[in-house]
Scaffold this motif. Sequence first.
Motif: not given
Length: 391
Positions: A203-206, A282-286, A342-347
Amino acid sequence: MMTNLNIDKDSNPGPNILCLSRESFIKDIYELRKRTNFSYSLVMAGFTRFQLAWFPKEMQIQTYYQRYVGLGNDRPIYHSTEYALNLIQMAGKEKKIEAVISANIDYWQDVGFKKACAILQIPFIVISREHPVIPRECDKVKEWYHDFGYIFTGSAIAVAGESSKKTLEDSNINFLNSKIVVTGLPRFDAWRDLDKLKPHRERTLITLLTFTKGYYADETFKNVLSAFCELADEFSNCPVRFLIKTKDLQDTVELEKFIGGNRAPNLMCSHETPLFSVLADTKVAIGYNSLSLVEAAIARAFIALPAWGECKSHGHDVMYSSDNPKVKAIATHLYKKEDLKNLISKHINCPPTTINEDAFDLFVNEFVHISKHKTNSESVSDLIEKCINES
């Protein structure tokens, strides 16, 4: 009648259903057309504009028109009923209209159609596009209907989940034999077409889902946005894009001004890209207190929930509470900007190789109904068919 010229007709062979178009409701109709054999004739425009000619401004208020009519002014209702009868007749010239459906329980624009359906002895059914989930919002809905003494005069209301059903039942809006049925929203059926969800490492999106208006967290959103832009800059050399998913053009324009021209090349801001395609990549949705995060979970995106400043982690006005184990299983509450980074860096650096499918499903069904045995569209069509047979 000009309204009749703005009907988008359907070629399906089943019973002909007249649909009163509303924003987002069209998504439900398109899924119903695709997944059932009913024929859904969609009134695209006109049914509000033409009725302005006889509805006084005092009656052009959601819910209030019933009380206003009670004072004796029934001429607008008469004209609207005649208008609806004529439209139903013209729309059903080639194939009889068997029912009318709307996205709203209590809009003044629909009152004539409810009366016309009663006269013609066909059902008026609502597929409610509103789905209160946050406890405070549920209380507001109940207070609204209690204060106005509103009574629903249609045949049935199809709702997205249990919280809507309970809220409406507690509001005492039921009339005679009307039904409130949990069917789920047909628009969620679109996710069933994803045969294989993209692995997280591909996946390519945050994605940041804006929460700028109506969320009572404008200042904290700016803080989150600032951190998001900083992260985009930090990971500008990685094959990852940072997308700010806005709600509409105005939202985009305002955020573009806030961000300015000096930005990371991998930072984007868009309202035009469909949420469906965005979340699938999306990897992570905020986000915060948005039902769109349920769709993120359907797409198997992990969820980040700001919980500092004006954003809260639990309480009467929080949708995704840290007290809920189903939320905690796939979502992370962030108590400061550094937690987000930290969360985004991890994912990005260490994406999960496997995910707990059951945890995502439990989260989704905590907030909306999605059956494993049939589509939401089939559940809605079953309800419509039952109402037709009983009318």
